[in-house]
Design a protein around this motif. Structure first.
Motif, PDB file in Angstrom:
ATOM      1  N   GLU A  73      38.174 -17.406  37.953  1.00  0.00           N
ATOM      2  CA  GLU A  73      38.267 -15.950  38.151  1.00  0.00           C
ATOM      3  C   GLU A  73      39.672 -15.459  37.787  1.00  0.00           C
ATOM      4  OE1 GLU A  73      34.990 -14.908  41.577  1.00  0.00           O
ATOM      5  OE2 GLU A  73      36.926 -15.654  42.233  1.00  0.00           O
ATOM      6  N   ARG A  78      38.035 -11.922  35.791  1.00  0.00           N
ATOM      7  CA  ARG A  78      36.709 -11.395  36.114  1.00  0.00           C
ATOM      8  C   ARG A  78      36.137 -12.140  37.315  1.00  0.00           C
ATOM      9  NH1 ARG A  78      33.225 -11.113  30.783  1.00  0.00           N
ATOM     10  NH2 ARG A  78      32.364  -9.307  31.859  1.00  0.00           N
ATOM     11  N   PRO A  79      35.342 -11.444  38.138  1.00  0.00           N
ATOM     12  CA  PRO A  79      34.715 -12.129  39.273  1.00  0.00           C
ATOM     13  C   PRO A  79      33.592 -13.063  38.806  1.00  0.00           C
ATOM     14  CG  PRO A  79      33.947  -9.867  39.139  1.00  0.00           C
ATOM     15  CD  PRO A  79      35.002 -10.031  38.084  1.00  0.00           C
ATOM     16  N   ASN A  80      33.291 -14.033  39.623  1.00  0.00           N
ATOM     17  CA  ASN A  80      32.192 -14.954  39.356  1.00  0.00           C
ATOM     18  C   ASN A  80      30.899 -14.139  39.242  1.00  0.00           C
ATOM     19  OD1 ASN A  80      30.166 -16.888  39.414  1.00  0.00           O
ATOM     20  ND2 ASN A  80      31.060 -18.043  41.095  1.00  0.00           N
ATOM     21  N   PRO A  81      30.198 -14.191  38.113  1.00  0.00           N
ATOM     22  CA  PRO A  81      28.977 -13.396  37.964  1.00  0.00           C
ATOM     23  C   PRO A  81      27.897 -13.751  38.980  1.00  0.00           C
ATOM     24  CG  PRO A  81      29.307 -14.848  36.062  1.00  0.00           C
ATOM     25  CD  PRO A  81      30.525 -14.939  36.917  1.00  0.00           C
ATOM     26  N   MET A  83      28.292 -13.984  42.016  1.00  0.00           N
ATOM     27  CA  MET A  83      28.529 -13.178  43.213  1.00  0.00           C
ATOM     28  C   MET A  83      28.289 -11.685  42.958  1.00  0.00           C
ATOM     29  SD  MET A  83      29.084 -15.733  44.987  1.00  0.00           S
ATOM     30  CE  MET A  83      29.486 -15.130  46.596  1.00  0.00           C
ATOM     31  N   LYS A  84      28.207 -11.292  41.695  1.00  0.00           N
ATOM     32  CA  LYS A  84      28.028  -9.879  41.348  1.00  0.00           C
ATOM     33  C   LYS A  84      26.578  -9.506  41.089  1.00  0.00           C
ATOM     34  CE  LYS A  84      30.478  -7.249  39.017  1.00  0.00           C
ATOM     35  NZ  LYS A  84      31.209  -6.432  38.097  1.00  0.00           N
ATOM     36  N   ASN A  85      25.803 -10.413  40.513  1.00  0.00           N
ATOM     37  CA  ASN A  85      24.434 -10.114  40.116  1.00  0.00           C
ATOM     38  C   ASN A  85      23.492 -10.318  41.300  1.00  0.00           C
ATOM     39  OD1 ASN A  85      22.114  -9.583  38.749  1.00  0.00           O
ATOM     40  ND2 ASN A  85      22.188 -11.391  37.448  1.00  0.00           N
ATOM     41  N   LEU A  86      23.493  -9.375  42.218  1.00  0.00           N
ATOM     42  CA  LEU A  86      22.729  -9.535  43.460  1.00  0.00           C
ATOM     43  C   LEU A  86      21.273  -9.115  43.322  1.00  0.00           C
ATOM     44  CD1 LEU A  86      25.458  -8.368  45.994  1.00  0.00           C
ATOM     45  CD2 LEU A  86      24.963 -10.670  45.120  1.00  0.00           C
ATOM     46  N   TRP A  88      19.375 -10.116  40.640  1.00  0.00           N
ATOM     47  CA  TRP A  88      19.033 -10.944  39.489  1.00  0.00           C
ATOM     48  C   TRP A  88      17.541 -11.015  39.231  1.00  0.00           C
ATOM     49  CZ3 TRP A  88      15.902 -15.061  40.445  1.00  0.00           C
ATOM     50  CH2 TRP A  88      15.797 -15.449  41.781  1.00  0.00           C
TER      51      TRP A  88
END
Length: 139
Positions: A73, A78-81, A83-86, A88
């Motif tokens: 990161e 950039r943040p870990n994807p 943790m972002k793609n909730l 999915w």
């Protein structure tokens, strides 16, 4: 080695030649526990989860994995994807609250087939537990 799964489940993990750690970021439709640990040398088929028996290994591998994620990161900005793609799964509402919700939403094939596969897995776990108990009593 850092590993991820986000096709049918949100999980990440850490693998060494001996160990494989899997950490679920939300419940999955296979009703697996949130943390799995396998000894790949003695259990290459990953039938016996050792997470409860080896919390020391879980913690050591988890620390390495989290340090790797933090370094990536920082390096990428950039943040870990994972943790972002909730959302999915595209069903709305973010992460699944339970394995049952995931199963009801995403099961592949018939529920009867899925339950049969899960039953075989539980039988393998039970047999592995019996083998371990026999080894302990005969030692």
């Amino acid at each position: 080695m850092y590993i991820t799964e986000c096709t049918w489940m949100r999980k990440h993990g850490w693998r060494t030649p001996k160990w494989k750690l899997i950490v679920a970021l939300e419940p999955d439709f296979h009703f697996k526990p949130p943390v799995e640990l396998y000894d790949l040398v003695h259990d290459p088929e990953e039938l016996h989860n050792l997470a409860d028996e080896r919390p020391d290994v879980v913690e050591a591998l988890k620390s390495k994995m989290e340090a790797h994620i933090a370094a990536r990161e920082q390096a990428t900005g950039r943040p870990n994807p994972m943790m972002k793609n909730l959302n999915w799964h595209g069903l709305g509402g973010g992460p699944f609250a339970s394995s049952q919700q995931a199963f009801d939403s995403l099961h592949i094939g018939s529920p009867k087939t899925a339950k049969s596969l899960q039953s075989k897995e539980k039988q393998a776990d039970a047999q592995a537990g019996e083998s371990s108990a026999k080894e302990i009593t005969s030692a």
